[in-house]
Design a protein around this motif. Structure first.
Motif, PDB file in Angstrom:
ATOM      1  N   CYS A  75       0.853  -1.193   0.000  1.00 25.36           N
ATOM      2  CA  CYS A  75       0.000   0.000   0.000  1.00 25.36           C
ATOM      3  C   CYS A  75       0.888   1.241   0.000  1.00 25.36           C
ATOM      4  O   CYS A  75       1.974   1.226   0.591  1.00 25.36           O
ATOM      5  CB  CYS A  75      -0.878  -0.025   1.244  1.00 25.36           C
ATOM      6  N   THR A  89       2.343   2.729   3.306  1.00 28.20           N
ATOM      7  CA  THR A  89       3.411   2.021   4.007  1.00 28.20           C
ATOM      8  C   THR A  89       4.709   2.235   3.243  1.00 28.20           C
ATOM      9  O   THR A  89       4.775   1.987   2.046  1.00 28.20           O
ATOM     10  CB  THR A  89       3.085   0.520   4.096  1.00 28.20           C
ATOM     11  N   LYS A 119      -0.646  -4.778   6.517  1.00 23.68           N
ATOM     12  CA  LYS A 119       0.153  -4.403   5.348  1.00 23.68           C
ATOM     13  C   LYS A 119       1.389  -5.294   5.268  1.00 23.68           C
ATOM     14  O   LYS A 119       2.000  -5.617   6.284  1.00 23.68           O
ATOM     15  CB  LYS A 119       0.591  -2.933   5.426  1.00 23.68           C
TER      16      LYS A 119
END
Length: 171
Positions: free
Chosen positions: A104, A107, A139
């Motif tokens: 993502c 992150t 994540k």
């Protein structure tokens, strides 16, 4: 009507060409070609997978993380949190991280850039930005290095609180 005539003509020509190839024998485009299962379904080499008959490199570097997942617990809304993962090269040659990719855009990984000697340690810092997020997060970061296999995955998780500070617990 014109479209139907063109389509019929194209189909007739295709059928004629197919008949001629069968009559011509070795003169056709696919003459002499035998389609086998291997040809119809070719094997694609994947550099991330060591094949059954290929022995792994015994001198390859080995990335061993002290933890593969970190739980931040509750995270305040609109904040950035970070955790540093530590790894050791337990292999027999220097370990070099080529890249690290997060699942993502919220992150961000950063890592030891220089080669990590056998027996030495390196770090992978992972920062998570909770801005615009709420609820349970999970994540992953895919770390690509000169190891076998060449991708190692680490993860972060937590629970982003709403702006009022209330926890968003799953039902």
């Amino acid at each position: 009507m014109k479209q139907y005539l063109i389509l019929a003509a194209a189909l007739s020509l295709a059928a004629c060409n197919r008949d001629k190839a069968a009559e011509a024998g070795v003169e056709g485009v696919n003459a002499g070609a035998t389609v086998t299962n291997d040809t119809a379904n070719p094997t694609v080499d994947n550099p991330n997978v060591v094949s059954e008959n290929e022995a792994p490199n015994p001198n390859a570097p080995v990335m061993k993380f002290t933890e593969s997942e970190f739980d931040f617990g509750d995270i305040k809304a609109d904040t950035k949190v970070r955790h540093t993962f530590t790894f050791t090269n337990t292999g027999k040659s220097p370990l070099l991280i080529e890249d690290a990719t997060a699942s993502c855009g919220c992150t961000t990984p950063s890592w030891t850039k220089e080669p990590v000697a056998p027996g030495a340690q390196g770090t992978m810092e992972v920062q998570f930005d909770s801005r615009g997020k709420h609820g349970i997060i999970n994540k992953q970061v895919a770390v690509r290095a000169n190891t076998q296999p060449n991708i190692t995955t680490i993860a972060i998780k937590g629970n982003v609180l709403d702006a009022a500070g209330a926890a968003n617990k799953p039902l």
